[in-house]
Design a protein around this motif. Structure first.
Motif, PDB file in Angstrom:
ATOM      1  N   ASN A   1      21.595  46.953  40.728  1.00 60.31           N
ATOM      2  CA  ASN A   1      21.476  46.559  39.250  1.00 60.31           C
ATOM      3  C   ASN A   1      22.554  47.322  38.491  1.00 60.31           C
ATOM      4  OD1 ASN A   1      19.796  44.447  39.666  1.00 60.31           O
ATOM      5  ND2 ASN A   1      18.066  45.762  39.426  1.00 60.31           N
ATOM      6  N   ALA A   2      22.752  48.935  39.137  1.00 61.37           N
ATOM      7  CA  ALA A   2      23.160  49.628  38.211  1.00 61.37           C
ATOM      8  C   ALA A   2      24.975  49.490  38.528  1.00 61.37           C
ATOM      9  CB  ALA A   2      23.129  51.126  38.666  1.00 61.37           C
ATOM     10  N   CYS A   3      25.051  49.120  39.781  1.00 57.20           N
ATOM     11  CA  CYS A   3      26.544  49.185  40.430  1.00 57.20           C
ATOM     12  C   CYS A   3      27.538  48.351  39.605  1.00 57.20           C
ATOM     13  CB  CYS A   3      26.753  48.707  41.846  1.00 57.20           C
ATOM     14  SG  CYS A   3      28.596  48.858  42.320  1.00 57.20           S
ATOM     15  N   PRO A   4      28.637  48.869  38.923  1.00 55.87           N
ATOM     16  CA  PRO A   4      29.407  48.069  38.113  1.00 55.87           C
ATOM     17  C   PRO A   4      30.647  46.974  38.673  1.00 55.87           C
ATOM     18  CG  PRO A   4      30.165  50.293  37.772  1.00 55.87           C
ATOM     19  CD  PRO A   4      28.879  50.130  38.732  1.00 55.87           C
ATOM     20  N   TYR A   5      30.727  47.341  40.080  1.00 63.55           N
ATOM     21  CA  TYR A   5      31.587  46.875  40.804  1.00 63.55           C
ATOM     22  C   TYR A   5      31.004  45.952  42.072  1.00 63.55           C
ATOM     23  CZ  TYR A   5      34.414  50.584  39.146  1.00 63.55           C
ATOM     24  OH  TYR A   5      34.980  51.596  38.090  1.00 63.55           O
ATOM     25  N   SER A   6      29.725  45.498  41.648  1.00 63.11           N
ATOM     26  CA  SER A   6      28.919  44.627  42.824  1.00 63.11           C
ATOM     27  C   SER A   6      29.182  45.079  44.208  1.00 63.11           C
ATOM     28  CB  SER A   6      29.513  43.205  42.602  1.00 63.11           C
ATOM     29  OG  SER A   6      29.188  42.705  41.454  1.00 63.11           O
ATOM     30  N   ALA A   7      29.208  46.475  44.417  1.00 61.13           N
ATOM     31  CA  ALA A   7      29.665  46.952  45.589  1.00 61.13           C
ATOM     32  C   ALA A   7      28.309  47.210  46.738  1.00 61.13           C
ATOM     33  CB  ALA A   7      30.318  48.134  45.579  1.00 61.13           C
ATOM     34  N   ILE A   8      26.947  47.337  46.309  1.00 58.12           N
ATOM     35  CA  ILE A   8      25.726  47.230  46.968  1.00 58.12           C
ATOM     36  C   ILE A   8      25.373  45.874  47.240  1.00 58.12           C
ATOM     37  CG2 ILE A   8      23.367  47.954  46.810  1.00 58.12           C
ATOM     38  CD1 ILE A   8      24.979  50.507  45.806  1.00 58.12           C
ATOM     39  N   GLU A   9      24.899  45.843  48.609  1.00 57.72           N
ATOM     40  CA  GLU A   9      24.546  44.514  49.195  1.00 57.72           C
ATOM     41  C   GLU A   9      23.276  44.615  49.825  1.00 57.72           C
ATOM     42  OE1 GLU A   9      27.427  43.869  52.070  1.00 57.72           O
ATOM     43  OE2 GLU A   9      29.428  43.381  50.603  1.00 57.72           O
ATOM     44  N   LYS A  10      22.534  43.558  49.858  1.00 59.81           N
ATOM     45  CA  LYS A  10      21.218  43.576  50.752  1.00 59.81           C
ATOM     46  C   LYS A  10      21.377  43.503  52.152  1.00 59.81           C
ATOM     47  CE  LYS A  10      18.469  41.994  46.778  1.00 59.81           C
ATOM     48  NZ  LYS A  10      17.618  40.925  46.237  1.00 59.81           N
ATOM     49  N   GLU A  11      20.438  44.274  52.866  1.00 60.99           N
ATOM     50  CA  GLU A  11      20.818  44.134  54.284  1.00 60.99           C
ATOM     51  C   GLU A  11      19.335  44.525  54.972  1.00 60.99           C
ATOM     52  OE1 GLU A  11      22.181  48.016  56.318  1.00 60.99           O
ATOM     53  OE2 GLU A  11      22.957  46.815  58.133  1.00 60.99           O
ATOM     54  N   SER A  12      19.211  43.474  55.939  1.00 64.60           N
ATOM     55  CA  SER A  12      17.703  43.262  56.469  1.00 64.60           C
ATOM     56  C   SER A  12      17.744  44.081  57.784  1.00 64.60           C
ATOM     57  CB  SER A  12      17.364  41.827  56.680  1.00 64.60           C
ATOM     58  OG  SER A  12      18.254  41.419  57.443  1.00 64.60           O
ATOM     59  N   GLU A  13      16.898  44.507  58.325  1.00 67.83           N
ATOM     60  CA  GLU A  13      16.480  45.288  59.489  1.00 67.83           C
ATOM     61  C   GLU A  13      15.665  44.463  60.144  1.00 67.83           C
ATOM     62  OE1 GLU A  13      16.716  49.820  59.706  1.00 67.83           O
ATOM     63  OE2 GLU A  13      14.639  49.426  60.403  1.00 67.83           O
ATOM     64  N   ASN A  14      16.180  43.849  61.415  1.00 67.33           N
ATOM     65  CA  ASN A  14      15.302  42.864  61.946  1.00 67.33           C
ATOM     66  C   ASN A  14      14.821  43.345  63.331  1.00 67.33           C
ATOM     67  OD1 ASN A  14      16.419  41.310  60.175  1.00 67.33           O
ATOM     68  ND2 ASN A  14      17.848  39.994  61.331  1.00 67.33           N
ATOM     69  N   ASP A  15      13.656  42.758  63.796  1.00 63.63           N
ATOM     70  CA  ASP A  15      13.120  43.115  65.171  1.00 63.63           C
ATOM     71  C   ASP A  15      13.912  41.981  66.067  1.00 63.63           C
ATOM     72  OD1 ASP A  15      12.201  40.356  65.142  1.00 63.63           O
ATOM     73  OD2 ASP A  15      10.209  41.264  65.015  1.00 63.63           O
ATOM     74  N   ARG A  16      13.529  42.327  67.480  1.00 63.68           N
ATOM     75  CA  ARG A  16      14.415  41.556  68.362  1.00 63.68           C
ATOM     76  C   ARG A  16      14.368  39.997  68.203  1.00 63.68           C
ATOM     77  NH1 ARG A  16      11.524  43.210  74.184  1.00 63.68           N
ATOM     78  NH2 ARG A  16       9.569  43.755  72.905  1.00 63.68           N
ATOM     79  N   HIS A  17      13.309  39.464  67.720  1.00 62.62           N
ATOM     80  CA  HIS A  17      13.035  38.130  67.509  1.00 62.62           C
ATOM     81  C   HIS A  17      13.835  37.576  66.190  1.00 62.62           C
ATOM     82  CE1 HIS A  17      10.365  38.587  70.628  1.00 62.62           C
ATOM     83  NE2 HIS A  17       9.566  39.352  70.245  1.00 62.62           N
ATOM     84  N   GLY A  18      14.376  38.404  65.588  1.00 63.98           N
ATOM     85  CA  GLY A  18      14.874  38.213  64.430  1.00 63.98           C
ATOM     86  C   GLY A  18      14.045  37.950  63.054  1.00 63.98           C
ATOM     87  N   ASN A  19      12.925  38.471  63.371  1.00 66.29           N
ATOM     88  CA  ASN A  19      12.179  38.409  61.947  1.00 66.29           C
ATOM     89  C   ASN A  19      12.476  39.801  61.060  1.00 66.29           C
ATOM     90  OD1 ASN A  19      10.561  36.332  63.364  1.00 66.29           O
ATOM     91  ND2 ASN A  19       9.464  38.108  64.470  1.00 66.29           N
ATOM     92  N   ILE A  20      12.474  39.641  59.866  1.00 69.03           N
ATOM     93  CA  ILE A  20      12.976  40.633  59.156  1.00 69.03           C
ATOM     94  C   ILE A  20      11.779  41.575  58.984  1.00 69.03           C
ATOM     95  CG2 ILE A  20      13.445  41.312  56.855  1.00 69.03           C
ATOM     96  CD1 ILE A  20      14.733  38.469  56.686  1.00 69.03           C
ATOM     97  N   LEU A  21      12.235  42.893  59.116  1.00 68.23           N
ATOM     98  CA  LEU A  21      11.355  44.043  59.459  1.00 68.23           C
ATOM     99  C   LEU A  21      11.071  44.799  57.917  1.00 68.23           C
ATOM    100  CD1 LEU A  21      11.651  45.727  62.575  1.00 68.23           C
ATOM    101  CD2 LEU A  21       9.904  44.177  61.737  1.00 68.23           C
ATOM    102  N   ARG A  22      12.331  45.074  57.161  1.00 61.94           N
ATOM    103  CA  ARG A  22      12.539  45.534  55.755  1.00 61.94           C
ATOM    104  C   ARG A  22      13.901  45.462  55.381  1.00 61.94           C
ATOM    105  NH1 ARG A  22      13.704  51.555  55.349  1.00 61.94           N
ATOM    106  NH2 ARG A  22      14.844  52.097  57.199  1.00 61.94           N
ATOM    107  N   TRP A  23      14.055  45.417  54.168  1.00 56.90           N
ATOM    108  CA  TRP A  23      15.358  45.375  53.361  1.00 56.90           C
ATOM    109  C   TRP A  23      15.818  46.637  53.333  1.00 56.90           C
ATOM    110  CZ3 TRP A  23      18.005  40.939  53.104  1.00 56.90           C
ATOM    111  CH2 TRP A  23      17.447  39.808  53.464  1.00 56.90           C
ATOM    112  N   LEU A  24      17.004  46.894  52.995  1.00 56.80           N
ATOM    113  CA  LEU A  24      17.858  48.190  52.809  1.00 56.80           C
ATOM    114  C   LEU A  24      19.002  47.775  51.871  1.00 56.80           C
ATOM    115  CD1 LEU A  24      18.210  49.422  56.418  1.00 56.80           C
ATOM    116  CD2 LEU A  24      16.987  50.416  54.683  1.00 56.80           C
ATOM    117  N   ALA A  25      19.492  48.974  51.113  1.00 55.79           N
ATOM    118  CA  ALA A  25      20.462  49.018  50.535  1.00 55.79           C
ATOM    119  C   ALA A  25      21.773  49.033  51.399  1.00 55.79           C
ATOM    120  CB  ALA A  25      20.765  49.655  49.228  1.00 55.79           C
ATOM    121  N   LYS A  26      22.566  48.430  51.108  1.00 55.57           N
ATOM    122  CA  LYS A  26      24.058  48.709  51.964  1.00 55.57           C
ATOM    123  C   LYS A  26      25.271  48.928  50.943  1.00 55.57           C
ATOM    124  CE  LYS A  26      26.796  47.057  55.731  1.00 55.57           C
ATOM    125  NZ  LYS A  26      27.729  46.022  55.920  1.00 55.57           N
TER     126      LYS A  26
END
Lengths: 657, 135
Positions: free
Chosen positions: A594-619
């Protein structure tokens, strides 16, 4: 233990006159981790740099501190020297002992300056110990360019880029490219016919293999960053199939309904299906949907009946086109201030009070009168015409504070055009100052006065009113100090140049800055006049401020050279001063996003080997990140750091003080 | 004072005569004021040389013919030597004098001038006076 070398620069006398550089070097040699110190007359000179390179190699240094001028001056120089000696350039730091020390302390005993220099250098040494080697970021570049606005600046930019072998997309919101220049009758100071010099360029752009023109289109959305923009363009419904239409113009002839002609500045009417002017590019008509009886009430349809190739399609819808480009040129142009704002000049009430662009159309051989200068009210030839300059310009109360730059010149041109067409006519010009800076411009104005008999009166007009069929203009001539009154047949107002309506919305879509008048901001008004603060977006023409045709053309060319420079390699290298997320502790609160004025932060997911999302991370997107550090301040879990300016480095510097 | 500007005034018989007698083009003057600034006697004039030209440009005959300017001018040509546009205000003032003198009103005879005046006045002043005040 690190092996750091400290190089103290005397900068001739700039530093040495208030700082004892020898003592600074001596003191620094006592610091742990420092293996070499020296002072030198000019570190930035060729022998100074050579010396630095040799010592880095000989002493096997793993870090370099140069105590010298501001890093703005020579950080790049010394980092480059270090790099060529085999050291990571980001292991070289500059300690500013000139601008921030010797130049501000005048103690000739060198006491104050020396102590401060020692402190500053010590802080930099401690900071350097925490530096990590960084690598420049390489971003792939998409070698296509987008030009927004098909006026003379945009056309020039598109042609220059296309000639360089790069594909260009030219977006224009009107049915034809050409912009405001297509409206002008003749151009100062050489009096070339505007259409004669513009239309060849328009046709060249249309026929160029590398240029795709989208007319009747607007920018809907812009995503991405330098080298990699994704742009959505709304192609408004023309209700005419561009593939089938042959441009024969029979539909225009048959259309029974009329509407105000915007191209002719509402001096006459045009058909509801129309091309703005005969040399339009592309020569494909559009239907003015709000005025079309078929579209509104499902009656008529004469155009569809007459059309041979069946190109009319009343069911056509707006289309959204997505284009991927590496650079964007903004050339959206200007509009005139609405004269209605100036009641004292009678615009809108008195029919024969017209604007400068309306006079251009009257004087144009392709205009509504075929180039005859006649009064809009009764069609008579005006025998005396008063031109009023600075209407809205240089008027903080009712208009704008700035000077519109071109009015002095085009008013002089108007008086000449008038004299050439109405030989027994007399023109009067009310001016505040004549601003004719430019090659052959002053001579042009003097020619209007001395050769073509324009009467220049220095002063503003305070009232314009009708009396017995004449327009009475009451003003002042401050040169003689008298009030003056002129009975005129026509009054022409040189109204202020404004940024286009919607200029602010487009700026927000592009992420570029604009001033309080909605003119776009350049990166640096003198040294980077065509770049914006957002990488990969450039400015050309009057969207950046009032300017004349030569300036717009040179700005268009300048943006093209910037784009071609950017596209000269497949990848783009930039400094790695970007934010980095510690993936171990990020808890995905999205404060950074929300703070970034350049929209440079993206949401990235960390997945297990089945493709299920384990958690979200900023990137962090390295292409977009400008290294401002706002996300670092916003992050509650302290998991974002700015490379090159990490917390660890800053604390080390503070603790060394 | 309100001036009514019209084409008839701007190109009146009077303005054209001044241009013809002086040989100057009035529209060449861009009102920089150098003539008035350098004139050694402009402080005595009702309107300085540049203002006189401005009034002529506006076609305003009445104001300038009633002003004393043309009679104060000594014809030193300082104005001309300094003018960046090569306009001679002195020539224009001379033209105005000519136009007045040619009317032949208030004629003076040298012999009518009082002897003490002739005796005390400097020679140059008398010569200038003859040229300007005597018709």
């Amino acid at each position: 233990m690190s092996r750091i070398g400290v190089f103290v620069c005397q900068c001739g006398n700039n530093i040495a006159s208030t700082v004892d550089t020898k003592k600074v070097a001596e003191e620094m040699s006592k610091m742990p981790g420092v293996v070499y110190t020296c002072d030198y007359k000019f570190m930035c000179s060729a022998p100074g740099q050579e010396n630095l390179r040799e010592i880095v190699k000989a002493q096997k240094l793993d870090g370099v501190v140069v105590s010298a001028c501001s890093p703005h001056m020579h950080e790049k120089t010394f980092r480059k020297a270090c790099e060529s000696a085999g050291l990571n350039p980001y292991k070289c730091e500059i300690s500013n002992i000139r601008e921030q020390c010797s130049w501000v302390h005048h103690d000739k005993t060198k006491k104050v300056g020396t102590i401060k220099s020692i402190d500053l250098t010590r802080m930099t040494i401690e900071r350097l110990k925490k530096n990590r080697p960084l690598k420049n970021i390489n971003i792939p570049v998409k070698k296509r360019a987008l030009v927004i606005g098909g006026g003379i600046a945009g056309i020039q930019a598109a042609l220059d880029i296309a000639d360089g072998g790069i594909e260009v997309i030219l977006v224009e919101k009107e049915p034809s490219i050409g912009g405001n220049m297509a409206r002008l009758s003749e151009t100062f100071p050489t009096m070339d016919c505007s259409q004669c010099i513009l239309t060849p360029k328009m046709v060249e752009a249309e026929l160029h293999d590398n240029i795709t023109i989208y007319t009747w289109s607007e920018i809907e959305k812009v995503d991405g960053y330098i080298g990699n923009f994704t742009v959505q363009i709304r192609k408004k419904a023309k209700y005419v199939d561009e593939q089938l239409c042959t441009g024969c113009g029979e539909c225009i002839e048959k259309c029974p309904f009329k509407a105000d002609n915007e191209f002719e500045m509402k001096l006459n009417k045009r058909k509801v299906i129309y091309t703005p002017f005969p040399q339009a590019v592309p020569n494909i008509p559009v239907i003015d949907a709000p005025h079309c009886v078929k579209i509104q009430k499902d009656k008529c349809g004469a155009c569809a009946i007459i059309c041979g190739p069946n190109a009319i399609d009343f069911k056509q819808k707006d289309q959204i086109i997505t284009e991927e480009v590496g650079a964007i040129i903004v050339a959206t142009g200007y509009q005139l201030m609405p004269n209605e704002r100036f009641g004292e000049y009678g615009y809108g009430k008195i029919k024969d009070v017209i604007s400068g662009l309306q006079f251009e159309r009257l004087a144009s051989s392709s205009g509504p009168t075929g180039g005859e200068i006649i009064r809009p009210s009764d069609g008579n030839v005006p025998k005396s015409v008063v031109f009023i300059q600075c209407v809205g310009s240089r008027d903080e109360k009712k208009g704008v504070a700035y000077c519109s730059k071109v009015c002095c010149m085009y008013t002089a041109k108007h008086t000449m055009l008038y004299k050439h067409k109405v030989h027994d006519g007399q023109s009067y010009v009310f001016y505040m100052d004549i601003r004719s800076a430019g090659k052959r411009y002053e001579e042009f104005v003097r020619r209007a006065i001395e050769h073509d008999g324009a009467m220049y009166l220095r002063g503003r007009v305070s009232r314009v009113y009708e009396r017995n069929g004449k327009i009475v203009v009451q003003g002042a001539d401050t040169l003689s100090g008298n009030q003056v009154e002129i009975e005129a047949d026509m009054v022409v107002l040189a109204t202020a140049i404004l940024a286009r309506d919607g200029a602010d919305t487009l700026a927000q879509r592009l992420g570029i800055g604009y001033d309080k008048h909605k003119f776009y901001n350049e990166y640096h008004p003198k040294l980077r006049p065509v770049e914006t603060v957002t990488g990969g977006i450039y400015l050309a023409g009057t969207c950046a401020g009032p300017m004349d045709i030569p300036d717009s053309v040179s700005m268009g060319g300048a943006t093209a050279s910037k784009v071609l420079g950017l596209f000269s390699s497949d990848e783009m290298s930039r400094e790695p001063i970007t934010a980095i997320v510690n993936r171990a502790i990020c808890n995905a609160c999205w404060d950074c996003l929300n703070a970034c004025p350049y929209s440079a932060i993206e949401k990235e997911s960390e997945n297990d080997r089945h493709g299920n999302i384990l958690r979200w991370l900023a990137k962090v997107n390295d292409g977009l990140c400008q290294g401002c550090g706002i996300c670092v301040a916003a992050c509650r879990s302290k998991c974002i750091d700015l490379q090159g300016y990490t917390d660890e480095q800053v604390y080390a510097a503070i603790n060394a003080f | 004072m309100k001036i009514k500007i019209s084409k008839e005034n701007l190109q009146s018989e009077f303005v054209r005569k001044v241009e013809r007698i002086s040989g100057e083009t009035l529209s060449n003057c861009y009102q920089c004021g150098n003539c008035t600034g350098g004139c050694p006697v402009s402080y005595e004039m009702d309107y300085g040389p540049s203002q006189i030209i401005r009034l002529l440009q506006l076609g305003e005959e009445g104001l300038l013919m009633n002003a004393n300017s043309m009679w104060v001018c000594v014809g030193c040509l300082q104005c001309y030597s300094r003018c960046p546009k090569c306009v001679s205000a002195a020539n224009i003032l001379e033209a105005l004098r000519q136009l007045t003198l040619r009317k032949g009103t208030d004629h003076e005879n040298v012999s009518d001038l009082p002897f003490p005046f002739l005796k005390n006045a400097p020679q140059q002043a008398i010569v200038c006076g003859f040229r300007k005040f005597v018709s």
